[in-house]
Design a protein around this motif. Structure first.
Motif, PDB file in Angstrom:
ATOM      1  N   LYS A 126      46.016  38.183  44.386  1.00 29.45           N
ATOM      2  CA  LYS A 126      46.859  37.023  44.690  1.00 29.45           C
ATOM      3  C   LYS A 126      46.663  35.893  43.676  1.00 29.45           C
ATOM      4  O   LYS A 126      46.491  34.727  44.023  1.00 29.45           O
ATOM      5  CB  LYS A 126      46.620  36.538  46.120  1.00 29.45           C
ATOM      6  N   GLU A 127      46.689  36.288  42.419  1.00 32.09           N
ATOM      7  CA  GLU A 127      46.568  35.364  41.287  1.00 32.09           C
ATOM      8  C   GLU A 127      47.850  35.428  40.471  1.00 32.09           C
ATOM      9  O   GLU A 127      48.598  36.408  40.562  1.00 32.09           O
ATOM     10  CB  GLU A 127      45.398  35.764  40.376  1.00 32.09           C
ATOM     11  N   ILE A 129      48.453  40.838  41.316  1.00 28.28           N
ATOM     12  CA  ILE A 129      49.093  40.988  42.625  1.00 28.28           C
ATOM     13  C   ILE A 129      48.040  41.241  43.701  1.00 28.28           C
ATOM     14  O   ILE A 129      48.032  40.599  44.748  1.00 28.28           O
ATOM     15  CB  ILE A 129      50.143  42.124  42.593  1.00 28.28           C
ATOM     16  N   GLU A 130      47.129  42.161  43.430  1.00 29.93           N
ATOM     17  CA  GLU A 130      46.091  42.515  44.400  1.00 29.93           C
ATOM     18  C   GLU A 130      45.206  41.319  44.752  1.00 29.93           C
ATOM     19  O   GLU A 130      44.849  41.109  45.910  1.00 29.93           O
ATOM     20  CB  GLU A 130      45.222  43.645  43.850  1.00 29.93           C
TER      21      GLU A 130
END
Length: 136
Positions: free
Chosen positions: A92-93, A89-90
């Motif tokens: 953006k994957e 999430i951090e």
């Protein structure tokens, strides 16, 4: 031989394909696979290992214990599925892409890649990206 072990409810869907991919990456670096054990766990499990064995009181996504001898790649790679999900999430994957990156990261350490300096991190990322492209 690559084995996949689970200390959590998480399970891989494609163990055979992942084993083939890991073997290909190792072979492309002129190494051979001895015994690589993946252990998928949660944050609590991996945090305890981090404290007990590395004296690091922090959460992490992966810890690799290297048993490589010469060109025979061997070791235990512990992966926190929770941490991988949060990192995905951090960064953006997708979860799967981040999981594959962490999985191959441990193997690359066994073949001499480091990640302490900026230069080492750059080389590690390039090797990870090349390996990830080979999987797609």
């Amino acid at each position: 031989m690559v084995t996949f072990n689970y200390e959590t409810d998480f399970k891989l869907d494609n163990e055979n394909l992942l084993e083939y991919w890991i073997d290909t990456v190792v072979s492309n670096h002129d190494f051979s696979i001895g015994e690589i054990n993946y252990i998928f766990c949660d944050d609590v499990y991996l945090h305890k290992l981090n404290v007990d064995f590395l004296q690091h009181d922090t959460l992490t996504d992966v810890i690799s214990f290297d048993n490589t001898l010469g060109k025979l790649v061997s070791g235990d790679i512990y992966i926190s599925v929770e941490r991988v999900a949060e990192n995905a999430i951090e960064f953006k994957e997708t979860f799967i892409d981040e999981l594959h990156r962490v999985m191959i990261h441990g193997v690359l350490h066994y073949m001499g890649y480091k990640d302490k300096s900026e230069e080492e991190i750059s080389k590690m990322r390039a090797a990870e990206n090349k390996a990830l492209l080979a999987f797609k």
